[in-house]
Design a protein around this motif. Structure first.
Motif, PDB file in Angstrom:
ATOM      1  N   UNK A 269       6.861  -7.804  -0.168  1.00  0.00           N
ATOM      2  CA  UNK A 269       8.302  -7.776   0.096  1.00  0.00           C
ATOM      3  C   UNK A 269       9.014  -7.029  -1.032  1.00  0.00           C
ATOM      4  N   UNK A 270       8.625  -7.305  -2.256  1.00  0.00           N
ATOM      5  CA  UNK A 270       9.209  -6.603  -3.413  1.00  0.00           C
ATOM      6  C   UNK A 270       8.895  -5.115  -3.345  1.00  0.00           C
ATOM      7  N   UNK A 271       7.670  -4.777  -2.931  1.00  0.00           N
ATOM      8  CA  UNK A 271       7.292  -3.376  -2.762  1.00  0.00           C
ATOM      9  C   UNK A 271       8.234  -2.685  -1.778  1.00  0.00           C
ATOM     10  N   UNK A 272       8.582  -3.370  -0.705  1.00  0.00           N
ATOM     11  CA  UNK A 272       9.503  -2.800   0.288  1.00  0.00           C
ATOM     12  C   UNK A 272      10.873  -2.545  -0.331  1.00  0.00           C
ATOM     13  N   UNK A 273      11.353  -3.496  -1.146  1.00  0.00           N
ATOM     14  CA  UNK A 273      12.646  -3.318  -1.800  1.00  0.00           C
ATOM     15  C   UNK A 273      12.641  -2.115  -2.747  1.00  0.00           C
ATOM     16  N   UNK A 274      11.457  -1.761  -3.257  1.00  0.00           N
ATOM     17  CA  UNK A 274      11.336  -0.611  -4.151  1.00  0.00           C
ATOM     18  C   UNK A 274      11.023   0.669  -3.387  1.00  0.00           C
ATOM     19  N   UNK A 275      11.150   0.611  -2.046  1.00  0.00           N
ATOM     20  CA  UNK A 275      10.841   1.759  -1.187  1.00  0.00           C
ATOM     21  C   UNK A 275       9.375   2.138  -1.240  1.00  0.00           C
ATOM     22  N   UNK A 276       8.506   1.155  -1.516  1.00  0.00           N
ATOM     23  CA  UNK A 276       7.072   1.403  -1.514  1.00  0.00           C
ATOM     24  C   UNK A 276       6.513   1.460  -0.105  1.00  0.00           C
ATOM     25  N   UNK A 277       5.241   1.827   0.003  1.00  0.00           N
ATOM     26  CA  UNK A 277       4.581   1.999   1.296  1.00  0.00           C
ATOM     27  C   UNK A 277       3.510   0.946   1.556  1.00  0.00           C
ATOM     28  N   UNK A 278       3.263   0.069   0.610  1.00  0.00           N
ATOM     29  CA  UNK A 278       2.163  -0.885   0.748  1.00  0.00           C
ATOM     30  C   UNK A 278       2.692  -2.249   1.170  1.00  0.00           C
ATOM     31  N   UNK A 279       3.244  -2.276   2.369  1.00  0.00           N
ATOM     32  CA  UNK A 279       3.760  -3.503   2.955  1.00  0.00           C
ATOM     33  C   UNK A 279       3.530  -3.436   4.455  1.00  0.00           C
ATOM     34  N   UNK A 280       3.662  -4.594   5.111  1.00  0.00           N
ATOM     35  CA  UNK A 280       3.348  -4.688   6.528  1.00  0.00           C
ATOM     36  C   UNK A 280       4.541  -5.230   7.291  1.00  0.00           C
ATOM     37  N   UNK A 281       4.432  -5.254   8.620  1.00  0.00           N
ATOM     38  CA  UNK A 281       5.566  -5.641   9.463  1.00  0.00           C
ATOM     39  C   UNK A 281       6.108  -7.010   9.086  1.00  0.00           C
TER      40      UNK A 281
ATOM     41  N   UNK B   6       2.699  -5.116  -7.293  1.00  0.00           N
ATOM     42  CA  UNK B   6       2.036  -3.867  -6.939  1.00  0.00           C
ATOM     43  C   UNK B   6       2.444  -2.749  -7.891  1.00  0.00           C
ATOM     44  N   UNK B   7       1.498  -1.893  -8.273  1.00  0.00           N
ATOM     45  CA  UNK B   7       1.827  -0.773  -9.156  1.00  0.00           C
ATOM     46  C   UNK B   7       2.888   0.122  -8.533  1.00  0.00           C
ATOM     47  N   UNK B   8       3.761   0.633  -9.382  1.00  0.00           N
ATOM     48  CA  UNK B   8       4.771   1.578  -8.939  1.00  0.00           C
ATOM     49  C   UNK B   8       5.005   2.555 -10.082  1.00  0.00           C
ATOM     50  N   UNK B   9       6.033   3.364 -10.015  1.00  0.00           N
ATOM     51  CA  UNK B   9       6.290   4.302 -11.100  1.00  0.00           C
ATOM     52  C   UNK B   9       6.815   3.533 -12.315  1.00  0.00           C
ATOM     53  N   UNK B  10       6.389   3.958 -13.523  1.00  0.00           N
ATOM     54  CA  UNK B  10       6.846   3.324 -14.740  1.00  0.00           C
ATOM     55  C   UNK B  10       6.245   1.965 -14.956  1.00  0.00           C
ATOM     56  N   UNK B  11       4.907   1.862 -14.847  1.00  0.00           N
ATOM     57  CA  UNK B  11       4.225   0.597 -15.098  1.00  0.00           C
ATOM     58  C   UNK B  11       4.183   0.309 -16.602  1.00  0.00           C
TER      59      UNK B  11
ATOM     60  N   UNK C  93      -3.182  10.946  -2.413  1.00  0.00           N
ATOM     61  CA  UNK C  93      -2.546  10.219  -1.312  1.00  0.00           C
ATOM     62  C   UNK C  93      -1.333  10.992  -0.824  1.00  0.00           C
ATOM     63  N   UNK C  94      -1.225  11.210   0.463  1.00  0.00           N
ATOM     64  CA  UNK C  94      -0.112  11.969   1.007  1.00  0.00           C
ATOM     65  C   UNK C  94       1.169  11.157   0.938  1.00  0.00           C
ATOM     66  N   UNK C  95       2.302  11.868   0.879  1.00  0.00           N
ATOM     67  CA  UNK C  95       3.592  11.189   0.846  1.00  0.00           C
ATOM     68  C   UNK C  95       3.765  10.351   2.112  1.00  0.00           C
ATOM     69  N   UNK C  96       4.237   9.106   1.930  1.00  0.00           N
ATOM     70  CA  UNK C  96       4.459   8.226   3.057  1.00  0.00           C
ATOM     71  C   UNK C  96       3.259   7.405   3.447  1.00  0.00           C
ATOM     72  N   UNK C  97       2.138   7.586   2.745  1.00  0.00           N
ATOM     73  CA  UNK C  97       0.950   6.833   3.082  1.00  0.00           C
ATOM     74  C   UNK C  97       0.809   5.617   2.192  1.00  0.00           C
ATOM     75  N   UNK C  98       0.179   4.576   2.729  1.00  0.00           N
ATOM     76  CA  UNK C  98      -0.129   3.402   1.952  1.00  0.00           C
ATOM     77  C   UNK C  98      -1.433   3.580   1.208  1.00  0.00           C
ATOM     78  N   UNK C  99      -1.824   2.561   0.513  1.00  0.00           N
ATOM     79  CA  UNK C  99      -3.005   2.596  -0.337  1.00  0.00           C
ATOM     80  C   UNK C  99      -4.280   2.967   0.417  1.00  0.00           C
ATOM     81  N   UNK C 100      -4.382   2.541   1.686  1.00  0.00           N
ATOM     82  CA  UNK C 100      -5.649   2.708   2.389  1.00  0.00           C
ATOM     83  C   UNK C 100      -5.657   3.901   3.332  1.00  0.00           C
ATOM     84  N   UNK C 101      -4.698   4.836   3.170  1.00  0.00           N
ATOM     85  CA  UNK C 101      -4.881   6.136   3.750  1.00  0.00           C
ATOM     86  C   UNK C 101      -4.116   6.485   5.000  1.00  0.00           C
TER      87      UNK C 101
END
Length: 284
Positions: free
Chosen positions: A31-43, A93-98, A1-9
């Protein structure tokens, strides 16, 4: 998965989304994913998160402190208490250090079951764990402890004759009072064998301990309930009721960053610092 991409590409809301994923309503996990600087969230998730950040500018620090606390707890339970099986309820959602990554650094045979009711977590978890024979993820609701413990996938991993590490990170505060979170905690606690541990983090209303933090907690609780329909900042007494007669591990129920911090860990002691607390307790 490229940097900055979500789960679905692809980045952002242009992803190809599985039909079971609802992108029209905000999701606690996203929402929690967004707080962790994740990419798998929506508007819709980012909108709620940004509203929270206007009240609590360091809310992302709180999310990251929660992840650091989880890592320290799992490492403590696996390395110092010899726990070799974990149930992570409301795993998100999975993140680093599961959990499985930390526990299996101590013992590659450690068993881990992730449980969440959000279908997006199931999609991600199954992709992440496709090659890990000691870990699985199930979709279930914390409000039904009996169904969780009876799930064949969980029973295939977890031996209830041996101590278990039950992880309740950022989950019980999403149960409203009328859903009886204390009764649910008891139903989760009672089947655990002697020597098991419960570790949890909770939104915390510090009341007289930190009046400014308590004021902030009331404001964010209103925001969360208006937009997510959930989120309760509970008092020390209310949180301790979850544990029944279990024995607190030192230093007890404290702000997340104060629970056995690693060298070099820091978080400025703002009001937010005192509105997120955690603890570990042992079943006699």
């Amino acid at each position: 998965m490229a940097e900055g991409e979500g789960k679905w590409g692809c980045t952002g809301d242009e992803q190809i989304i599985p039909p079971e994923i609802d992108t029209t309503n905000p999701s606690i996990a996203r929402v929690y994913d967004y707080f962790l600087d994740g990419k798998d969230n929506f508007a819709v998730d980012r909108q709620v998160a940004e509203m929270a950040l206007r009240i609590v500018p360091d809310a992302k620090d709180a999310g990251k402190a929660n992840r650091r606390f989880l890592r320290r707890v799992v490492r403590y339970l696996a390395a110092e208490e010899g726990i070799r099986q974990f149930i992570d309820l409301g795993s998100g959602l999975p993140t680093q250090g599961n959990v499985h990554q930390i526990a299996q650094e101590i013992d590659p045979a450690a068993q881990v079951v992730y449980v969440d009711n959000d279908p997006i977590v199931l999609v991600h978890g199954r992709a992440l764990l496709a090659t890990n024979g000691s870990t699985t993820v199930i979709q279930a609701d914390v409000r039904d402890p009996e169904a969780i413990y009876a799930d064949p996938a969980l029973r295939g991993r977890i031996d209830f004759s041996k101590p278990i590490g039950l992880l309740l990170f950022s989950i019980l505060h999403h149960l409203n009072d009328e859903e009886d979170p204390w009764g649910i905690a008891e139903r989760l606690r009672e089947p655990l064998p002697s020597g098991s541990f419960i570790a949890m983090s909770n939104f915390f209303n510090a009341q007289d301990e930190h009046p400014e933090a308590s004021k902030q907690a009331v404001m964010v609780e209103k925001l969360f309930n208006e937009n997510l329909g959930t989120g309760r900042w509970r008092t020390r007494e209310e949180i301790m009721r979850y544990l029944g007669d279990m024995e607190l591990v030192e230093p007890g129920l404290v702000p997340l960053a104060d629970w056995r911090p690693d060298a070099g860990e820091s978080w400025e002691k703002s009001a937010t610092y005192y509105t997120y607390a955690g603890c570990v307790a042992r079943k006699p």
